[in-house]
Design a protein around this motif. Sequence first.
Motif, PDB file in Angstrom:
ATOM      1  N   UNK A 146      20.770   3.486  67.355  1.00 23.20           N
ATOM      2  CA  UNK A 146      20.981   4.849  67.194  1.00 23.20           C
ATOM      3  C   UNK A 146      20.260   5.697  68.089  1.00 23.20           C
ATOM      4  N   UNK A 147      20.311   5.618  69.487  1.00 24.41           N
ATOM      5  CA  UNK A 147      19.618   6.372  70.584  1.00 24.41           C
ATOM      6  C   UNK A 147      19.956   7.804  70.516  1.00 24.41           C
ATOM      7  N   UNK A 148      20.530   8.398  69.530  1.00 31.77           N
ATOM      8  CA  UNK A 148      20.589   9.686  69.562  1.00 31.77           C
ATOM      9  C   UNK A 148      19.125  10.334  69.014  1.00 31.77           C
TER      10      UNK A 148
ATOM     11  N   UNK B  57       5.048   2.004  74.521  1.00 28.24           N
ATOM     12  CA  UNK B  57       6.311   2.599  74.089  1.00 28.24           C
ATOM     13  C   UNK B  57       6.636   3.880  74.708  1.00 28.24           C
ATOM     14  N   UNK B  58       8.125   4.043  75.056  1.00 23.41           N
ATOM     15  CA  UNK B  58       8.441   5.157  75.898  1.00 23.41           C
ATOM     16  C   UNK B  58       9.096   6.128  75.215  1.00 23.41           C
ATOM     17  N   UNK B  59       9.549   5.734  73.756  1.00 21.47           N
ATOM     18  CA  UNK B  59      10.398   6.494  72.930  1.00 21.47           C
ATOM     19  C   UNK B  59       9.745   6.476  71.361  1.00 21.47           C
ATOM     20  N   UNK B  60      10.157   7.418  70.792  1.00 22.19           N
ATOM     21  CA  UNK B  60       9.955   7.437  69.191  1.00 22.19           C
ATOM     22  C   UNK B  60      11.201   7.710  68.438  1.00 22.19           C
ATOM     23  N   UNK B  61      11.499   6.764  67.662  1.00 21.70           N
ATOM     24  CA  UNK B  61      12.897   7.098  66.703  1.00 21.70           C
ATOM     25  C   UNK B  61      12.445   8.321  65.943  1.00 21.70           C
ATOM     26  N   UNK B  62      13.115   9.446  65.851  1.00 22.97           N
ATOM     27  CA  UNK B  62      12.878  10.407  65.037  1.00 22.97           C
ATOM     28  C   UNK B  62      13.844  10.747  63.958  1.00 22.97           C
ATOM     29  N   UNK B  63      14.699   9.479  63.612  1.00 18.21           N
ATOM     30  CA  UNK B  63      15.590   9.513  62.653  1.00 18.21           C
ATOM     31  C   UNK B  63      15.015   9.710  61.210  1.00 18.21           C
ATOM     32  N   UNK B  64      15.552  10.783  60.470  1.00 24.59           N
ATOM     33  CA  UNK B  64      15.064  10.831  59.009  1.00 24.59           C
ATOM     34  C   UNK B  64      15.180   9.532  58.210  1.00 24.59           C
ATOM     35  N   UNK B  65      14.451   9.221  57.262  1.00 19.59           N
ATOM     36  CA  UNK B  65      14.462   8.029  56.431  1.00 19.59           C
ATOM     37  C   UNK B  65      14.642   8.398  55.104  1.00 19.59           C
ATOM     38  N   UNK B  66      15.835   7.846  54.281  1.00 20.31           N
ATOM     39  CA  UNK B  66      16.017   8.636  52.982  1.00 20.31           C
ATOM     40  C   UNK B  66      16.500   7.312  52.358  1.00 20.31           C
TER      41      UNK B  66
ATOM     42  N   UNK C 145      13.877  -2.094  79.031  1.00 21.69           N
ATOM     43  CA  UNK C 145      13.428  -0.976  79.942  1.00 21.69           C
ATOM     44  C   UNK C 145      12.691  -0.064  79.173  1.00 21.69           C
ATOM     45  N   UNK C 146      12.888   0.197  78.105  1.00 22.28           N
ATOM     46  CA  UNK C 146      12.144   0.965  76.936  1.00 22.28           C
ATOM     47  C   UNK C 146      11.805   0.528  75.489  1.00 22.28           C
ATOM     48  N   UNK C 147      10.707   0.824  75.260  1.00 21.87           N
ATOM     49  CA  UNK C 147      10.019   0.368  73.741  1.00 21.87           C
ATOM     50  C   UNK C 147      10.132   1.557  72.865  1.00 21.87           C
TER      51      UNK C 147
END
Length: 200
Positions: free
Chosen positions: A49-51, A61-70, A98-100
Amino acid sequence: MRLTLEGSKSNRLCIYLQHLTNLPKILLPCWDTHVAIGAPKWQGPEEQDSRWFEPVKWKNFSHVSTAPIECPETFIGDDHSGVYIVTGAQLGVWDFGSRNVLYMKLLYSRLPGCTIRRSLWDHTPNDKLNKKVNCENNIGDASSVIGENIIGNKLAKFVDMTEMSKGPQDPPGHWLVTGGKLGVEKGRIVLRLKYSLLNY
């Protein structure tokens, strides 16, 4: 809970979780040794889920997953089958070539016979780093994966290490953590938590 940097070069991103020394009396009927609560379970974001992927300036790493975890099995006003609260946390990295992507997953344990009365997301950290607390490092092998070969504490400007906490000292009652998420604010990786009040 809070993020921190560890290692001899302060180059390993870790997450700390503070556990209670003694179980509050109000929880004893729900979580005593004779009560069957089942095995704890891990809950994390969807890998594809790259959104929720936010860019960050970090070598490993190039990105952070900011998805809420519940925990999807816990809802306000649900029956008395129980509520799942956070009792562990772990960081990891997805390698997409290409991205971590840095992500967090949470360990949930069941409190039987309870329901959620009220929940809220807290975006205001408490700066208690100078206060001595007993914290448990619960990241497993994540630190060796996320380590970066850099001298000094240059990474501190990329991590918000203030503590997120809410408990019996915060009215109107005893708050418990039921969700969490990573975020990126002004170029810094931050931790945000969801707290809940329970009906016992």
